[in-house]
Design a protein around this motif. Structure first.
Motif, PDB file in Angstrom:
ATOM      1  N   THR A  13       0.827  -1.203   0.000  1.00 58.97           N
ATOM      2  CA  THR A  13       0.000   0.000   0.000  1.00 58.97           C
ATOM      3  C   THR A  13       0.860   1.251   0.000  1.00 58.97           C
ATOM      4  O   THR A  13       0.594   2.214  -0.743  1.00 58.97           O
ATOM      5  CB  THR A  13      -0.907   0.012   1.246  1.00 58.97           C
ATOM      6  OG1 THR A  13      -1.676  -1.199   1.268  1.00 58.97           O
ATOM      7  CG2 THR A  13      -1.853   1.193   1.232  1.00 58.97           C
ATOM      8  N   ARG A  14       1.914   1.245   0.807  1.00 59.05           N
ATOM      9  CA  ARG A  14       2.807   2.403   0.892  1.00 59.05           C
ATOM     10  C   ARG A  14       3.589   2.612  -0.405  1.00 59.05           C
ATOM     11  O   ARG A  14       3.782   3.742  -0.854  1.00 59.05           O
ATOM     12  CB  ARG A  14       3.783   2.216   2.071  1.00 59.05           C
ATOM     13  CG  ARG A  14       3.127   2.384   3.440  1.00 59.05           C
ATOM     14  CD  ARG A  14       4.017   1.824   4.539  1.00 59.05           C
ATOM     15  NE  ARG A  14       3.604   2.248   5.876  1.00 59.05           N
ATOM     16  CZ  ARG A  14       2.620   1.699   6.569  1.00 59.05           C
ATOM     17  NH1 ARG A  14       1.933   0.690   6.043  1.00 59.05           N
ATOM     18  NH2 ARG A  14       2.322   2.132   7.776  1.00 59.05           N
ATOM     19  N   VAL A  15       4.054   1.508  -0.997  1.00 61.85           N
ATOM     20  CA  VAL A  15       4.812   1.615  -2.260  1.00 61.85           C
ATOM     21  C   VAL A  15       3.897   2.126  -3.369  1.00 61.85           C
ATOM     22  O   VAL A  15       4.251   3.045  -4.125  1.00 61.85           O
ATOM     23  CB  VAL A  15       5.418   0.252  -2.664  1.00 61.85           C
ATOM     24  CG1 VAL A  15       6.238   0.393  -3.944  1.00 61.85           C
ATOM     25  CG2 VAL A  15       6.277  -0.324  -1.545  1.00 61.85           C
ATOM     26  N   ALA A  16       2.715   1.544  -3.465  1.00 66.43           N
ATOM     27  CA  ALA A  16       1.770   1.902  -4.529  1.00 66.43           C
ATOM     28  C   ALA A  16       1.396   3.379  -4.470  1.00 66.43           C
ATOM     29  O   ALA A  16       1.328   4.063  -5.505  1.00 66.43           O
ATOM     30  CB  ALA A  16       0.523   1.036  -4.429  1.00 66.43           C
ATOM     31  N   PRO A  33     -11.225  -7.337  -0.545  1.00 66.61           N
ATOM     32  CA  PRO A  33     -11.487  -6.027  -1.155  1.00 66.61           C
ATOM     33  C   PRO A  33     -10.555  -4.944  -0.619  1.00 66.61           C
ATOM     34  O   PRO A  33     -10.231  -4.917   0.566  1.00 66.61           O
ATOM     35  CB  PRO A  33     -12.939  -5.745  -0.754  1.00 66.61           C
ATOM     36  CG  PRO A  33     -13.526  -7.073  -0.411  1.00 66.61           C
ATOM     37  CD  PRO A  33     -12.402  -7.876   0.153  1.00 66.61           C
ATOM     38  N   LYS A  34     -10.126  -4.046  -1.504  1.00 66.50           N
ATOM     39  CA  LYS A  34      -9.283  -2.905  -1.128  1.00 66.50           C
ATOM     40  C   LYS A  34      -9.979  -1.619  -1.570  1.00 66.50           C
ATOM     41  O   LYS A  34     -10.767  -1.633  -2.523  1.00 66.50           O
ATOM     42  CB  LYS A  34      -7.898  -3.002  -1.777  1.00 66.50           C
ATOM     43  CG  LYS A  34      -7.158  -4.308  -1.479  1.00 66.50           C
ATOM     44  CD  LYS A  34      -6.844  -4.488  -0.011  1.00 66.50           C
ATOM     45  CE  LYS A  34      -6.176  -5.832   0.262  1.00 66.50           C
ATOM     46  NZ  LYS A  34      -5.930  -6.075   1.686  1.00 66.50           N
ATOM     47  N   THR A  35      -9.675  -0.514  -0.906  1.00 69.74           N
ATOM     48  CA  THR A  35     -10.444   0.711  -1.138  1.00 69.74           C
ATOM     49  C   THR A  35      -9.624   1.895  -1.639  1.00 69.74           C
ATOM     50  O   THR A  35     -10.187   2.950  -1.905  1.00 69.74           O
ATOM     51  CB  THR A  35     -11.155   1.133   0.165  1.00 69.74           C
ATOM     52  OG1 THR A  35     -10.177   1.295   1.204  1.00 69.74           O
ATOM     53  CG2 THR A  35     -12.173   0.075   0.594  1.00 69.74           C
ATOM     54  N   ASP A  36      -8.297   1.767  -1.774  1.00 69.35           N
ATOM     55  CA  ASP A  36      -7.499   2.900  -2.241  1.00 69.35           C
ATOM     56  C   ASP A  36      -7.987   3.343  -3.621  1.00 69.35           C
ATOM     57  O   ASP A  36      -7.968   2.559  -4.567  1.00 69.35           O
ATOM     58  CB  ASP A  36      -6.018   2.515  -2.328  1.00 69.35           C
ATOM     59  CG  ASP A  36      -5.483   1.984  -1.004  1.00 69.35           C
ATOM     60  OD1 ASP A  36      -5.971   2.446   0.041  1.00 69.35           O
ATOM     61  OD2 ASP A  36      -4.587   1.121  -1.016  1.00 69.35           O
TER      62      ASP A  36
END
Length: 268
Positions: A13-16, A33-36
């Motif tokens: 998440t931090r890299v993306a 599921p992811k929400t970013d």
């Protein structure tokens, strides 16, 4: 570039986020599921990966972690996933694939110094499986694979250390431990995009090996708990140094883990 993350947890998440802010297109593969909002999230099992409908992928990060640390868990997560991932990427113009492994591939356990030039000699089955995974990716993406071997990742919680401080009255020996802050690891992973000729592998650590009992004692002092007693001067573990990371010019922002721990203690 179109960048694919296979495995999307706290580090990914931090890299993306950093790479999106640099203007890259982000797609992620995970099992929940992811929400970013800045990424296209796909829910897939990596063992049955289907990337046929994706726009051409230029760069890949593989950051998988087993649900259990057993031999079976390592085999399934790290080794059995390689062939379906390689097959799914065959139709894509992959320039680089960055695979996150572990310093567990180094089997030394008597306080030895380890760096990027050390010979890999795993001594347990999990270490051997990680080493096998690395070799399979290096073979499948010859000249295009970069293996990352982080030491212990910290920076999100100190709950485990608080528990150790409360329950540890004695420690059997001097056990060397090594760590890297999750934000430093993420920054290094993101920076690899800009390295023209990366090394085939990098250890990622803060270059500050510490006896684990000293870390526990620090927490005991902060929490006004009785300090543990060390029973012997025998050394176990290893002292790990990231020589290639340092040569690359990368600057750590978190060299003092105790300063970070003090901040985290305020939030627990």
């Amino acid at each position: 570039m179109h960048i694919l993350f296979i495995g999307y947890g706290k580090t990914s998440t931090r890299v993306a986020k950093q790479l999106f802010q640099q203007g890259h297109q982000i797609t992620t593969i995970s099992q929940s599921p992811k929400t970013d909002v800045y990424a296209n999230h796909l829910i897939q099992d990596v063992h049955q990966l289907d990337l046929t409908h994706l726009e051409p992928v230029d760069w890949v990060y593989v950051l998988l972690s087993p649900s259990q640390s057993s031999v079976e868990g390592y085999q399934q997560t790290y080794v059995d996933s390689v062939a379906p991932i390689v097959q799914a990427l065959k139709s894509h113009p992959v320039q680089k694939i960055v695979v996150v492994s572990s310093t567990r591939v180094y089997g030394e356990n008597a306080g030895e110094r380890i760096d990027d030039e050390s010979v890999i000699q795993p001594v347990d089955e999990q270490g051997r499986l990680l080493w096998k995974m690395e070799q399979l990716y290096q073979q499948a993406f010859a000249g295009r694979c970069v293996v990352i071997r982080p030491t212990g990742i910290y920076g999100t919680s100190v709950a485990r250390m608080i528990k150790l401080a409360a329950t540890t009255q004695s420690y059997p020996q001097i056990h060397w431990s090594n760590r890297i802050h999750i934000d430093d690891l993420a920054r290094f992973l993101a920076q690899l995009i800009h390295v023209e000729h990366p090394e085939p592998s990098y250890i990622v650590t803060n270059n500050q090996p510490l006896p684990l009992h000293e870390v526990i004692q620090w927490f005991q002092r902060q929490l006004n708990l009785p300090e543990l007693v060390v029973q012997s001067q025998k050394e176990t573990g290893k002292r790990i140094y990231a020589t290639r990371m340092r040569k690359s010019g990368f600057q750590l922002e978190h060299e003092d883990c105790f300063g970070d721990y003090a901040e985290l203690l305020k939030t627990e």
